[in-house]
Design a protein around this motif. Structure first.
Motif, PDB file in Angstrom:
ATOM      1  N   VAL A  26      53.669  -5.705  28.706  1.00 43.21           N
ATOM      2  CA  VAL A  26      52.645  -6.043  29.546  1.00 43.21           C
ATOM      3  C   VAL A  26      52.431  -7.408  29.299  1.00 43.21           C
ATOM      4  O   VAL A  26      52.598  -7.703  28.162  1.00 43.21           O
ATOM      5  CB  VAL A  26      51.452  -5.217  29.159  1.00 43.21           C
ATOM      6  CG1 VAL A  26      50.243  -5.757  30.134  1.00 43.21           C
ATOM      7  CG2 VAL A  26      51.744  -3.787  29.432  1.00 43.21           C
ATOM      8  N   GLU A  30      47.995  -9.392  32.819  1.00 42.52           N
ATOM      9  CA  GLU A  30      48.566  -8.458  33.684  1.00 42.52           C
ATOM     10  C   GLU A  30      47.890  -6.896  33.645  1.00 42.52           C
ATOM     11  O   GLU A  30      47.544  -6.640  32.472  1.00 42.52           O
ATOM     12  CB  GLU A  30      50.270  -8.304  33.308  1.00 42.52           C
ATOM     13  CG  GLU A  30      50.824  -7.310  34.378  1.00 42.52           C
ATOM     14  CD  GLU A  30      52.260  -7.149  33.986  1.00 42.52           C
ATOM     15  OE1 GLU A  30      52.838  -7.224  34.745  1.00 42.52           O
ATOM     16  OE2 GLU A  30      52.698  -7.049  32.935  1.00 42.52           O
ATOM     17  N   TYR A  32      48.680  -3.026  33.816  1.00 45.74           N
ATOM     18  CA  TYR A  32      49.561  -1.948  34.117  1.00 45.74           C
ATOM     19  C   TYR A  32      49.038  -0.584  34.020  1.00 45.74           C
ATOM     20  O   TYR A  32      48.305  -0.368  33.236  1.00 45.74           O
ATOM     21  CB  TYR A  32      50.566  -2.138  32.758  1.00 45.74           C
ATOM     22  CG  TYR A  32      51.826  -1.424  32.814  1.00 45.74           C
ATOM     23  CD1 TYR A  32      52.986  -2.017  33.061  1.00 45.74           C
ATOM     24  CD2 TYR A  32      51.926  -0.218  32.293  1.00 45.74           C
ATOM     25  CE1 TYR A  32      54.166  -1.175  33.186  1.00 45.74           C
ATOM     26  CE2 TYR A  32      53.042   0.734  32.424  1.00 45.74           C
ATOM     27  CZ  TYR A  32      54.204   0.287  32.847  1.00 45.74           C
ATOM     28  OH  TYR A  32      55.311   0.747  32.884  1.00 45.74           O
ATOM     29  N   VAL A 196      45.824  -2.196  30.125  1.00 42.28           N
ATOM     30  CA  VAL A 196      46.678  -0.819  30.306  1.00 42.28           C
ATOM     31  C   VAL A 196      45.679   0.126  30.914  1.00 42.28           C
ATOM     32  O   VAL A 196      44.811   0.525  30.020  1.00 42.28           O
ATOM     33  CB  VAL A 196      47.387  -0.351  29.371  1.00 42.28           C
ATOM     34  CG1 VAL A 196      48.367   0.995  29.479  1.00 42.28           C
ATOM     35  CG2 VAL A 196      48.398  -1.265  28.600  1.00 42.28           C
TER      36      VAL A 196
END
Lengths: 312, 326
Positions: A26, A30, A32, A196
């Motif tokens: 990752v 970002e 994910y 995440v």
């Protein structure tokens, strides 16, 4: 360099091999998404990253530094940078603490005594669009959506670089779900957070995730940008999963691809491709074991991948 | 009408609390015909749970039925004795609850629990077990005879929910109430459960009252839809009418909010700003008024009636009235 790099991560509880080698990265800023059915190991992955679940093999690099298996004493300072949002929004808030002390607890745990906790509570609650007077309330006085936002506020307290969010919208009404996703999108843009996110709601994935990984039996079976995966799923499991997404339109003509049977037991993993017995596209060669292969930003573990035109 | 199975007629239910009466359901009217699948959609606090427990008469002690009737096969359930209700529950009407992990008794085998649920039948035990196994098989549980000897923790969530459905259908009820039966499950399991439910419903021709806030599932499964907001029915009609031609602003906003509609990544998803009103201190007029972008002065003055717009399409909104009464 990636902010988070997970490589060959394995977790076993006795004979039960829950994670059988998970690889993904990752980048800073970002989002994910990890998707997959119940029991595929999604929660274990993020708990292992945060050091809340054991991981016997593999590596977890955060900012280039290996963090797998660090003792609690050395994990604690890292938790300033890696924050967790737990699955059960109300259950993850201690019923005996006020919202104000709950959101400022991270400062006390980290020994940041110079902070004005009252002012911090006010700032954090405002950040997640809750009125400041909520600081004196208790968890039972909150709705599910409000408890979620308290969870977000607490995760943001120490200005982390990475948030691990377990089913952040599960159980929320659609109108409130939109609010929470907008909030997460907005915070990510303003603070440059990486995330995440675990979810089984594919409609949510499409709107928050830059990239996604599909898990099956403790491994990633496919990975790519969210756009690519939705447009062109290569792994048969991904395709079954995407085709199972009910459309809010009574006239939608859905071509369902049914999975056969039940997920196999982790105590008795099938030989060869582990998805083979349930795969509607399995071929004779699938008795061999597929490897995780990456190319052009896509990852795939399949001996008989679907072609683009098949993914109509 | 003889093909009507369940009929709610102007039902109003309050909870007595220390803050005063909480008006949980107000003037609810709709019906379920034999063999029909009716979906109830609405967000937290819309009264779905009160509705279910009222139909089953499993209400909290502070519940007060203020007005109206619930008729099941023509008989008013609110006037039935507790004994009569007990004879109906689990026989003529049964329920599948939301959480498959908490539905079953953890210390009894599935077989034992499926025997218990057949307590009314005088058949021999072996026959009851065979029926239980057949029912599990019909819901796609492999190797059902052996599975009957196992305990709930030995099954996955999806299997437990299928077992719960099997148990609810054992008595071949005329009405199955399904309270968000797929909310706790992931997408592939959700689809499996819905497909099984559809098959069995067709086979047994039992009516289903399906409660969900998942619009995709409602669109796929139901013949008719009842939309609830803050304890009132705001719209009801045939499923295509509701999704393609919604006539209440709340229904429209709810459908717009579903991210399943939006195929490309949206930076900002639609929401419905504001909060559900306090049911203990209801505002004058329309309950949705404060959150409605099309509210007019009249909306504050009078509660809009649930009026018929077309055959089998009702909505409670002043916007559908050509002339607003003064």
């Amino acid at each position: 360099m990636s902010l988070l790099a997970v490589k060959g991560l394995q977790t076993s509880y006795g004979a039960v091999n829950v994670l059988a080698g998970v690889d993904f990265e990752v980048a800073a800023g970002e989002t994910y998404a990890l998707v997959g059915e119940s029991g595929s190991g999604k929660t274990t992955v993020i708990r292992a990253i945060a050091g809340l679940a054991p991981a016997q093999e593999g590596s977890v690099r955060f900012n280039g530094r290996e963090i797998r298996g660090l003792p609690e004493r050395r994990l604690r300072p890292l938790r300033k940078d890696i924050a967790m949002m737990f699955q059960d929004p109300v259950g993850s808030l201690s019923p005996r603490l006020t919202i104000g002390s709950l959101v400022t607890e991270p400062y006390r745990i980290q020994g940041m005594k110079d902070r004005d906790l009252q002012a911090e509570a006010k700032r954090l609650l405002e950040m997640v669009n809750l009125p400041a007077h909520f600081a004196s309330r208790y968890p039972y006085q909150l709705s599910g959506g409000q408890a979620r936002r308290v969870g977000v506020a607490r995760a943001l307290a120490l200005e982390p670089k990475l948030i691990l969010a377990d089913e952040p919208t599960a159980g929320l009404d659609v109108s409130v779900q939109g609010e929470l996703l907008n909030l997460l999108n907005d915070l990510r843009e303003r603070l440059g957070l990486a995330m995440v996110i675990i979810t089984h709601n594919l409609n949510v994935v499409r709107h928050v995730a830059d990239r996604m990984g599909i898990m099956y039996l403790g491994r990633l079976d496919e990975e790519g940008t969210t756009e690519d995966i939705f447009a062109d799923p290569r792994h048969p499991y991904t395709r079954c999963l995407l085709s199972a997404n009910p459309e809010p339109d009574p006239d939608a003509r859905l071509v369902r691809i049914a999975l056969r049977g039940e997920p196999p037991s982790l105590l008795n993993r099938p030989a060869g491709c582990e998805f083979r017995e349930r795969c509607p596209f399995a071929q004779q060669g699938c008795t061999r074991t597929p490897q995780w292969e990456t190319e052009g930003g896509r990852g795939l573990r399949c001996l008989a991948p679907l072609k683009s035109e098949q993914a109509a | 009408m003889s093909d009507t199975l369940l009929e709610l007629d102007c039902l109003s239910v309050d909870y007595e609390t220390s803050r005063g009466d909480l008006k949980a359901l107000r003037d609810i009217s709709f019906d379920v015909k034999k063999g029909e699948i009716v979906g109830i959609v609405g967000e937290s606090g819309c009264g779905k749970s009160t509705l279910i427990s009222s139909i089953l008469r499993l209400t909290a002690p502070n519940t007060r039925f203020r007005e109206g009737e619930i008729r099941f096969k023509g008989r008013n359930l609110l006037a039935a004795s507790e004994k009569q209700m007990r004879d109906l529950r689990g026989a003529d009407m049964s329920i599948v609850f939301q959480d498959p992990m908490q539905t079953h008794n953890p210390v009894l085998t599935i077989g034992r629990q499926m025997l218990d649920i057949q307590h009314r039948s005088r058949s021999p035990k072996a026959e009851k077990l065979a029926r239980a196994a057949r029912m599990l098989g019909a819901l796609g549980i492999p190797d059902p005879e052996a599975r009957l000897k196992q305990y709930p923790h030995e099954f996955s969530g999806g299997m437990r929910q299928r077992i719960a459905i099997a148990m609810a259908l054992m008595s071949e009820p005329d009405l199955l109430i399904a309270d968000e039966p797929t909310t706790a499950l992931d997408a592939t399991l959700e689809v499996q459960i819905i497909e099984r439910l559809q098959e069995l419903q067709r086979e047994m021709n039992c009516a289903v009252l399906f409660i969900s806030h998942h619009l995709g599932v409602i669109a796929e499964l139901c013949d008719r839809v009842v939309v609830m907001y803050a304890g009132a029915v705001v719209e009801s009609g045939e499923v295509r009418e509701i999704f393609h031609n919604p006539k209440h602003p709340y229904t429209r906003r709810l459908i717009d909010c579903d991210p399943g509609h939006i195929k490309t990544r949206a930076r900002v998803l639609p929401t419905i700003p504001g909060e559900v009103p306090d049911l203990a201190a209801l505002p004058q007029g329309c309950v949705f008024r404060d959150r409605c972008t099309q509210a007019m002065p009249h909306c504050a003055a009078q509660v809009p009636p649930l009026s018929k717009l077309e055959e089998a399409h009702h909505a409670a909104c002043w916007l559908n009235h050509g002339e607003v009464p003064a």
